[in-house]
Design an enzyme around this catalytic site. Structure first.
Site, short mmCIF file in Angstrom:
data_model
loop_
_atom_site.label_atom_id
_atom_site.label_comp_id
_atom_site.label_asym_id
_atom_site.label_seq_id
_atom_site.Cartn_x
_atom_site.Cartn_y
_atom_site.Cartn_z
N THR A 231 -76.54 35.09 -1.15
CA THR A 231 -76.03 34.08 -2.08
C THR A 231 -75.36 32.98 -1.26
OG1 THR A 231 -73.95 35.20 -2.28
CG2 THR A 231 -75.61 35.75 -3.91
N GLU B 27 -78.80 36.95 -7.87
CA GLU B 27 -78.65 38.37 -8.24
C GLU B 27 -79.59 38.79 -9.36
OE1 GLU B 27 -76.27 36.25 -7.63
OE2 GLU B 27 -74.49 37.19 -6.75
N LYS C 237 -58.69 24.31 -17.51
CA LYS C 237 -57.75 24.96 -18.42
C LYS C 237 -56.59 24.01 -18.67
CE LYS C 237 -59.31 29.36 -16.76
NZ LYS C 237 -59.68 29.46 -15.35
N TRP D 96 -59.60 25.31 -23.29
CA TRP D 96 -60.60 25.17 -22.25
C TRP D 96 -61.43 23.92 -22.49
CZ3 TRP D 96 -63.19 30.57 -21.01
CH2 TRP D 96 -62.20 31.41 -20.46
P1 AMP Z 1 -77.61 30.81 -7.33
O1 AMP Z 1 -77.46 32.27 -7.16
O2 AMP Z 1 -77.25 30.03 -6.12
O3 AMP Z 1 -78.97 30.46 -7.83
O4 AMP Z 1 -76.58 30.33 -8.44
C1 AMP Z 1 -76.55 30.91 -9.73
C2 AMP Z 1 -75.66 30.13 -10.63
O5 AMP Z 1 -76.22 28.83 -10.90
C3 AMP Z 1 -75.48 30.73 -12.00
O6 AMP Z 1 -74.54 31.78 -12.00
C4 AMP Z 1 -75.03 29.53 -12.82
O7 AMP Z 1 -73.66 29.26 -12.65
C5 AMP Z 1 -75.83 28.40 -12.21
N1 AMP Z 1 -77.02 28.14 -13.03
C6 AMP Z 1 -78.28 28.52 -12.81
N2 AMP Z 1 -79.10 28.06 -13.77
C7 AMP Z 1 -78.34 27.35 -14.64
C8 AMP Z 1 -78.59 26.64 -15.86
N3 AMP Z 1 -79.81 26.52 -16.36
N4 AMP Z 1 -77.53 26.10 -16.49
C9 AMP Z 1 -76.29 26.19 -15.98
N5 AMP Z 1 -75.99 26.83 -14.84
C10 AMP Z 1 -77.00 27.42 -14.18
#
Ligand code: AMP
Length: 550
Positions: A187, A331, A444, A449
């Protein structure tokens, strides 16, 4: 009693064998920046994957579940690595070439990669890093690039094509346990050290089936998918594995990710599908405004990775390319939700609202919302909580158990084994997820929120705003208040007062930002998302030019 059915392991090998045999004529087209792109059939990919496996085993001694790293763009050779490495029983480790060098070094050392496959164009990145990559013994180079950068390096350097040349085009692939590791991806590690997610053969196989479902991407061998999302970012959202199953042609941009070559690729190769994060599509839109081209070949544009701004979706709709919004994480392999509107709203005014949600959970992903006290919240479209998910392609732990000093497994996994996503939102009674923020990005303010995403979307719907990112900043009276950082389009004449008035037509008054800053660009993470950590730091360090409005 047990079933009477055959217990055939679900492995990447079977995807490779199926795709290269049944869809042998489908193609992987790689952009080269020259007059003609490079084309390779799925049958050839299958043969070359066998040759690569022989080379890795016989010449480089790769054995057992060793990790083999890739530092590569999206291209045919990377697809070959995607199939050869897991199918021989080793573990494909895709390296994110946009990470800061010290994080990349940390990851290679943590995964103990002994071999790295690299594109020649990325040697300027790899060469200075090599002295910090203790486990690396072999570097295998493909594609153009200055080899002399590795002169004097204390590793063995190989040419990809030379290693493959003359090797048998079939391989006695071992019968693997489907729960065995096939691939790993760290990640991005915005807080603390990166964490390694290890995908199994089974999780990749099942995820690929889901990618192919009509309610997900639903592509066939009549389609061509422009895979812009990097192969180092959650396996390019599972597309290479998924589309190899169904014979979908792949269009790979290699290092040509800038708006102009992307527009040219679309016009010349006529992909029917494409996938990338919103920032890529924002860039393409800007390019198309300058140099209009017909992109209506793209019947479906999958946007995910960050919330899709409504203005972006509308702009693409107008160009005849339909956006399909999806949510996921490293994940979650990553397919977590897909925003296909339910049948009863198609063609009605409600359709757009559904398409703008993060979407519905596919079979295989179970979800629940958890409130601040750990209570489970109803799916009523009102109750906001943290999203938790579980399923056969969702991580239940990280590589090596816990990575980094500050990592606490209970922050990421519930006692009963669900993944805590860190995303906050609501779920409607009919099962559509709407995310309001990352838990750590919510503003916040005085016990209430404020959603930073809602403010950003409203700002980005202003015709003179190119990009906008909103973060929480400390406030004496309210605890936190929103700060809006805005990138204006060229020639824009609007100002903060007008922007605030514009926002007031869409957002409750108490949520409107008092602090504003015009910036040249919003800082981005290694996978192209807004990097709010950097904006908060810039603000704290006094690096932003702030205007305060009452
Ligand atoms: P990553 O593991 O780097 O792909 O990041 C995952 C995170 O990206 C998720 O937990 C979300 O916070 C954000 N994310 C992915 N897709 C979306 C989406 N369609 N809308 C809003 N946030 C998203």
């Amino acid at each position: 009693m047990l079933s009477t059915m055959q217990d055939v392991p679900l492995t990447v090998t079977r995807i490779l064998q199926h795709g290269s045999k049944i869809h042998g004529t489908s193609q992987v087209t790689t952009w080269t920046g020259e007059a003609e792109p490079h084309r390779r059939s799925f049958a050839e990919i299958g043969e070359r994957a066998a040759q690569l496996a022989h080379a890795l085993r016989d010449d480089l001694g790769v054995d057992g579940d060793e990790r083999v790293a890739t530092l590569m763009w999206n291209n045919a050779e990377h697809v070959e690595a995607y199939f050869a490495i897991p199918s021989m029983g080793a573990v494909l480790h895709t390296l994110n070439l946009r990470l800061p060098p010290e994080q990349l070094a940390w990851i290679v050392n943590h995964a103990a990669d002994r071999v790295v496959l690299v594109n020649g164009s990325l040697l300027p990145l790899l060469a200075p890093l090599l002295p910090h990559l203790a486990p690396i013994e072999h570097v295998v180079i493909s594609g153009p690039g200055d080899r002399s950068l590795l002169d004097g390096a204390s590793v063995q350097v190989h040419e990809y094509e030379e290693l493959l040349a003359g090797k048998p085009t079939t391989y006695a692939w071992p019968e693997l346990d489907e729960r065995q590791a096939a691939a790993m991806c760290y990640t991005s590690g915005t807080t603390g050290d990166p964490k390694g997610v290890v995908y199994s053969h089974r999780s990749i196989y099942l995820h690929s089936m889901q990618v192919n479902m009509a309610q997900s991407m639903g592509l066939t061998d009549q389609d061509t998918s422009l895979i812009v999302v990097p192969q180092f970012h959650v396996n390019a959202w599972g597309l290479p594995h998924g589309v190899f199953m169904t014979g979908v042609n792949m269009l790979m941009p290699d290092r040509f990710l800038q708006p102009a070559p992307l527009a040219e690729m679309i016009e010349r190769e006529q992909p029917t599908h494409a996938a990338a994060v919103p920032t890529i599509w924002q860039g393409l839109l800007g390019e198309l405004q300058q140099n209009p081209r017909d992109i209506s070949c793209m019947k479906q544009v999958t946007i995910g990775g960050s919330a899709c701004p409504p203005a972006l979706m509308e702009a693409f709709d107008k160009l005849g390319a339909t956006v399909c919004h999806a949510w996921g994480m490293t994940e979650t392999s990553p397919l977590g939700t897909v925003a296909r509107p339910p049948a009863h709203v198609v063609g009605t005014e409600e359709e757009m609202a559904y398409r703008l949600t993060q979407g519905r959970f596919p079979a295989g992903v179970e979800a629940r919302l958890v409130g601040p006290g750990g209570e489970h919240l109803p799916w009523d479209g009102q109750s906001a909580g943290e999203l938790e998910v579980r399923g056969p392609w969702i991580a239940g732990s990280y590589y090596g158990g816990a990575a980094g000093e500050n990592f606490k497994p209970e922050d990421k996994f519930s006692e009963d084994g669900w993944l805590k996503t860190g995303d906050v939102g609501v779920i409607s009674a009919d099962g559509f997820l709407t995310l309001t923020d990352r838990a750590k990005d919510v503003i916040k303010s005085g016990g209430e929120w404020i959603s930073s995403v809602e403010l950003e979307n409203a700002l980005m719907s202003h015709p003179e705003v190119a990009e906008a990112a909103v973060v929480a900043v400390p406030d004496k009276k309210w605890g936190e208040r929103p700060l809006a950082t805005v990138v204006l389009k060229e020639g824009a004449s609007t100002d903060f007062v007008q922007l605030k008035e514009f926002l007031a037509t869409k957002i409750a008054k108490w949520q409107l930002p008092e602090r504003w800053s015009i910036v040249e660009a919003v800082p981005k993470t290694s996978v192209g998302k807004f990097d709010k950590k950097v904006i908060r730091r810039q603000y704290a360090d006094g690096d932003l030019d702030i205007t305060e409005l009452a």
